[in-house]
Design a protein around this motif. Structure first.
Motif, PDB file in Angstrom:
ATOM      1  N   VAL A  31       5.031   5.598 -15.086  1.00  0.00           N
ATOM      2  CA  VAL A  31       5.664   5.686 -13.762  1.00  0.00           C
ATOM      3  C   VAL A  31       5.872   4.322 -13.124  1.00  0.00           C
ATOM      4  N   LYS A  32       5.369   3.287 -13.758  1.00  0.00           N
ATOM      5  CA  LYS A  32       5.460   1.944 -13.190  1.00  0.00           C
ATOM      6  C   LYS A  32       6.919   1.571 -12.953  1.00  0.00           C
ATOM      7  N   GLY A  33       7.213   1.056 -11.769  1.00  0.00           N
ATOM      8  CA  GLY A  33       8.570   0.677 -11.413  1.00  0.00           C
ATOM      9  C   GLY A  33       9.373   1.811 -10.800  1.00  0.00           C
ATOM     10  N   ARG A  34       8.865   3.046 -10.880  1.00  0.00           N
ATOM     11  CA  ARG A  34       9.569   4.205 -10.309  1.00  0.00           C
ATOM     12  C   ARG A  34       8.792   4.843  -9.159  1.00  0.00           C
ATOM     13  N   PHE A  35       7.460   4.811  -9.251  1.00  0.00           N
ATOM     14  CA  PHE A  35       6.620   5.443  -8.234  1.00  0.00           C
ATOM     15  C   PHE A  35       5.939   4.374  -7.386  1.00  0.00           C
ATOM     16  N   THR A  36       5.691   4.711  -6.119  1.00  0.00           N
ATOM     17  CA  THR A  36       4.969   3.819  -5.215  1.00  0.00           C
ATOM     18  C   THR A  36       3.951   4.617  -4.430  1.00  0.00           C
ATOM     19  N   ILE A  37       2.697   4.177  -4.477  1.00  0.00           N
ATOM     20  CA  ILE A  37       1.634   4.796  -3.699  1.00  0.00           C
ATOM     21  C   ILE A  37       1.382   3.951  -2.460  1.00  0.00           C
ATOM     22  N   SER A  38       1.123   4.632  -1.341  1.00  0.00           N
ATOM     23  CA  SER A  38       0.811   3.913  -0.106  1.00  0.00           C
ATOM     24  C   SER A  38      -0.233   4.701   0.672  1.00  0.00           C
ATOM     25  N   LYS A  39      -0.910   4.014   1.576  1.00  0.00           N
ATOM     26  CA  LYS A  39      -2.030   4.624   2.315  1.00  0.00           C
ATOM     27  C   LYS A  39      -1.962   4.195   3.765  1.00  0.00           C
ATOM     28  N   ASP A  40      -2.058   5.154   4.642  1.00  0.00           N
ATOM     29  CA  ASP A  40      -2.072   4.884   6.074  1.00  0.00           C
ATOM     30  C   ASP A  40      -3.414   5.350   6.623  1.00  0.00           C
ATOM     31  N   ASN A  41      -4.328   4.414   6.803  1.00  0.00           N
ATOM     32  CA  ASN A  41      -5.673   4.789   7.233  1.00  0.00           C
ATOM     33  C   ASN A  41      -5.685   5.365   8.644  1.00  0.00           C
ATOM     34  N   ALA A  42      -4.794   4.892   9.496  1.00  0.00           N
ATOM     35  CA  ALA A  42      -4.745   5.391  10.871  1.00  0.00           C
ATOM     36  C   ALA A  42      -4.341   6.864  10.897  1.00  0.00           C
ATOM     37  N   VAL A  86      -1.959   9.675   2.433  1.00  0.00           N
ATOM     38  CA  VAL A  86      -1.582   8.909   1.257  1.00  0.00           C
ATOM     39  C   VAL A  86      -0.250   9.480   0.770  1.00  0.00           C
ATOM     40  N   LEU A  87       0.674   8.595   0.481  1.00  0.00           N
ATOM     41  CA  LEU A  87       2.004   9.011   0.045  1.00  0.00           C
ATOM     42  C   LEU A  87       2.254   8.580  -1.388  1.00  0.00           C
ATOM     43  N   LEU A  88       3.074   9.336  -2.063  1.00  0.00           N
ATOM     44  CA  LEU A  88       3.544   8.956  -3.387  1.00  0.00           C
ATOM     45  C   LEU A  88       5.066   9.092  -3.376  1.00  0.00           C
ATOM     46  N   GLN A  89       5.747   7.971  -3.333  1.00  0.00           N
ATOM     47  CA  GLN A  89       7.198   7.957  -3.385  1.00  0.00           C
ATOM     48  C   GLN A  89       7.633   7.906  -4.840  1.00  0.00           C
ATOM     49  N   MET A  90       8.439   8.871  -5.239  1.00  0.00           N
ATOM     50  CA  MET A  90       8.850   8.971  -6.640  1.00  0.00           C
ATOM     51  C   MET A  90      10.363   8.834  -6.728  1.00  0.00           C
ATOM     52  N   ASN A  91      10.816   7.836  -7.419  1.00  0.00           N
ATOM     53  CA  ASN A  91      12.247   7.582  -7.601  1.00  0.00           C
ATOM     54  C   ASN A  91      12.634   7.718  -9.067  1.00  0.00           C
ATOM     55  N   ASN A  92      13.910   7.916  -9.297  1.00  0.00           N
ATOM     56  CA  ASN A  92      14.428   8.039 -10.656  1.00  0.00           C
ATOM     57  C   ASN A  92      13.598   9.038 -11.471  1.00  0.00           C
ATOM     58  N   LEU A  93      13.424  10.203 -10.919  1.00  0.00           N
ATOM     59  CA  LEU A  93      12.582  11.204 -11.551  1.00  0.00           C
ATOM     60  C   LEU A  93      13.179  11.688 -12.866  1.00  0.00           C
ATOM     61  N   LYS A  94      12.275  12.021 -13.789  1.00  0.00           N
ATOM     62  CA  LYS A  94      12.659  12.491 -15.110  1.00  0.00           C
ATOM     63  C   LYS A  94      12.060  13.872 -15.338  1.00  0.00           C
ATOM     64  N   PRO A  95      12.659  14.663 -16.229  1.00  0.00           N
ATOM     65  CA  PRO A  95      12.084  15.994 -16.501  1.00  0.00           C
ATOM     66  C   PRO A  95      10.610  15.932 -16.914  1.00  0.00           C
ATOM     67  N   GLU A  96      10.217  14.871 -17.584  1.00  0.00           N
ATOM     68  CA  GLU A  96       8.815  14.752 -18.010  1.00  0.00           C
ATOM     69  C   GLU A  96       7.870  14.457 -16.858  1.00  0.00           C
ATOM     70  N   ASP A  97       8.393  14.240 -15.657  1.00  0.00           N
ATOM     71  CA  ASP A  97       7.546  14.089 -14.482  1.00  0.00           C
ATOM     72  C   ASP A  97       7.140  15.445 -13.893  1.00  0.00           C
ATOM     73  N   THR A  98       7.700  16.519 -14.423  1.00  0.00           N
ATOM     74  CA  THR A  98       7.372  17.848 -13.935  1.00  0.00           C
ATOM     75  C   THR A  98       5.891  18.139 -14.127  1.00  0.00           C
ATOM     76  N   ALA A  99       5.219  18.505 -13.027  1.00  0.00           N
ATOM     77  CA  ALA A  99       3.777  18.745 -13.066  1.00  0.00           C
ATOM     78  C   ALA A  99       3.303  19.153 -11.677  1.00  0.00           C
ATOM     79  N   VAL A 100       2.049  19.574 -11.623  1.00  0.00           N
ATOM     80  CA  VAL A 100       1.364  19.739 -10.344  1.00  0.00           C
ATOM     81  C   VAL A 100       0.705  18.401 -10.014  1.00  0.00           C
TER      82      VAL A 100
END
Length: 128
Positions: free
Chosen positions: A64-75, A79-93
């Motif tokens: 997922v490197k280069g496609r996904f971004t994790i971020s955290k807002d302590n306030a 926690v967010l996971l931004q997923m770009n350029n998704l592929k069928p193999e990213d299908t999951a829970v």
């Protein structure tokens, strides 16, 4: 005790983007390292991304490197996971996880057994 609730999972076409969220309650996330994992049908749960307590250091699975971004807002205790350029193999829970720390030292945890708390997960489906 920390309760984690994921949201934002959806059906999206390949090449599209999606953002999944993890909201924490019970305790503030200020001294928690966080992670995202995923599990596809018939497969073992796998590491996706991790972030340290401050939100300043991150790590990603190679897939997922280069496609996904994790971020955290302590306030906001999210926690967010931004997923770009998704592929069928990213299908999951997709599930978020939290690990409490006694100190403010920055750690990244990539193994599921390192985490203390888990959410129920949110389904992400990528169609081809």
């Amino acid at each position: 005790q920390v309760q984690l609730v994921e949201s934002g999972g959806d059906l999206v076409q390949a090449g599209g983007s999606l953002r999944v969220s993890c909201a924490a309650s019970g305790r503030a996330l200020g001294r928690y390292a966080m992670g995202w994992f995923r599990q596809a049908p018939g497969k073992e749960r796998e590491f996706v991304a991790a972030i340290d307590w401050s939100g300043g250091i991150t790590d990603y699975a190679d897939s997922v490197k280069g496609r996904f971004t994790i971020s955290k807002d302590n306030a906001k205790s999210t926690v967010l996971l931004q997923m770009n350029n998704l592929k069928p193999e990213d299908t999951a829970v997709y599930s978020c996880a939290a690990r409490g720390q006694a100190s403010y030292t920055s750690y990244l945890y990539t193994r599921s057994r390192d985490y203390d708390y888990w959410g129920q997960g949110t389904q992400v489906t990528v169609s081809s």
